[in-house]
Design a protein around this motif. Sequence first.
Motif, short mmCIF file in Angstrom:
data_model
loop_
_atom_site.label_atom_id
_atom_site.label_comp_id
_atom_site.label_asym_id
_atom_site.label_seq_id
_atom_site.Cartn_x
_atom_site.Cartn_y
_atom_site.Cartn_z
N THR A 45 0.84 -1.21 0.00
CA THR A 45 0.00 0.00 0.00
C THR A 45 0.87 1.26 0.00
N GLN A 85 -7.66 0.07 -0.78
CA GLN A 85 -7.86 -1.14 0.03
C GLN A 85 -9.11 -1.00 0.91
N ASP A 159 -5.81 -2.29 -4.92
CA ASP A 159 -5.07 -2.64 -3.71
C ASP A 159 -5.86 -3.69 -2.94
N GLU A 160 -5.39 -4.91 -2.97
CA GLU A 160 -6.03 -6.05 -2.30
C GLU A 160 -7.52 -6.13 -2.66
MG LIG Z 1 -1.97 -2.89 2.10
#
Ligand SMILES: [Mg+2]
Length: 308
Positions: A45, A85, A159-160
């Motif tokens: 991140t 995320q 992100d994820e």
């Molecule tokens: Mg992360």
Amino acid sequence: MPPVLSLAHVSKTYDSGFQALKDVSLEIERGEIFALLGPNGAGKTTLIGIICGIVKASSGTVTVDGQDVVADYRAARAKIGLVPQELATDAFESVWATVSFSRGLFGKPRNPAHIEKVLRDLSLYDKRDAKIITLSGGMKRRLLIAKALAHEPEVLFLDEPTAGVDVELRRDMWRLVRALRETGVTVILTTHYIEEAEEMADRVGVINKGEIVLVEEKHELMRKLGRKELTLYLHDPIEAIPEALAGYDLELSQDRCALVYTFDTQRERTGITALLQDLSNAGIHFRDIETRESSLEEIFVSLVKEET
Ligand SMILES: [Mg+2]
Ligand SMILES: Nc1ncnc2c1ncn2[C@@H]1O[C@H](COP(=O)(O)OP(=O)(O)O)[C@@H](O)[C@H]1O
């Protein structure tokens, strides 16, 4: 063609003194799906934050489509779509309004045809007038992608995208990301699931403790991942590998007391049964046997162990 994203010697030390990234250099090709794979806390991140201008790098440079993310911030940022995320959305806005607004943030002129296309691609067009609060979890995730695509970015960061998502939704997301690539957008996703990198990516970068430890074509990675070693400890040392066993990928250890057989776990037949038979026929007996995964798999296993 020059890479669409280029990072050179990027490091980040937070004010706390913690070094989250160490000398990261990486180039992303146009149109590829790149998976940045690493355990929680690896720096994924942080890296995305630096590329998107949310986090300031301590050193190093990042360019997006040739634009420096610090010196040419606005131009660089306009080329990026970010799906963060954490899910945070304005609950009472409509789908259409929130996606249109995102486009406006980047100073792009109104383009209802594009907004419609994005919503259709993400199966959200029927929900265009619905308030966000009424959407299911899967729809909310798709909405975040729609928002990120509203201004026609060159590169999309996820992100994820499937952290904490059930298996079915995860598969939907994978299908969707592959479809997005068909539209020409470069996709960079972070994940701590090996399976996700395996399923989605053209190339995989492994990040651990702020360092990129490996960047590899997915197929090459899988080939290496699939290799295992079988060590046969012999009863009596042998001078050389007998002619009869020449067809096997065998190596004799330096002390000549062990044979190491390398095989591919992805293949239907590993050849172990035939090997043992042929060893016996050649009069070679062993006292112990051991299997071992290749070093790349060890990297992965050590990464996964740290997963929370
Ligand atoms: Mg992360
Ligand atoms: N603002 C911050 N200040 C200090 N440390 C931070 C900050 N943000 C993240 N970190 C630390 O940096 C490391 C990497 O975090 P992060 O980039 O979020 O990793 P990942 O996304 O791979 O889980 C973690 O150890 C995290 O605790």
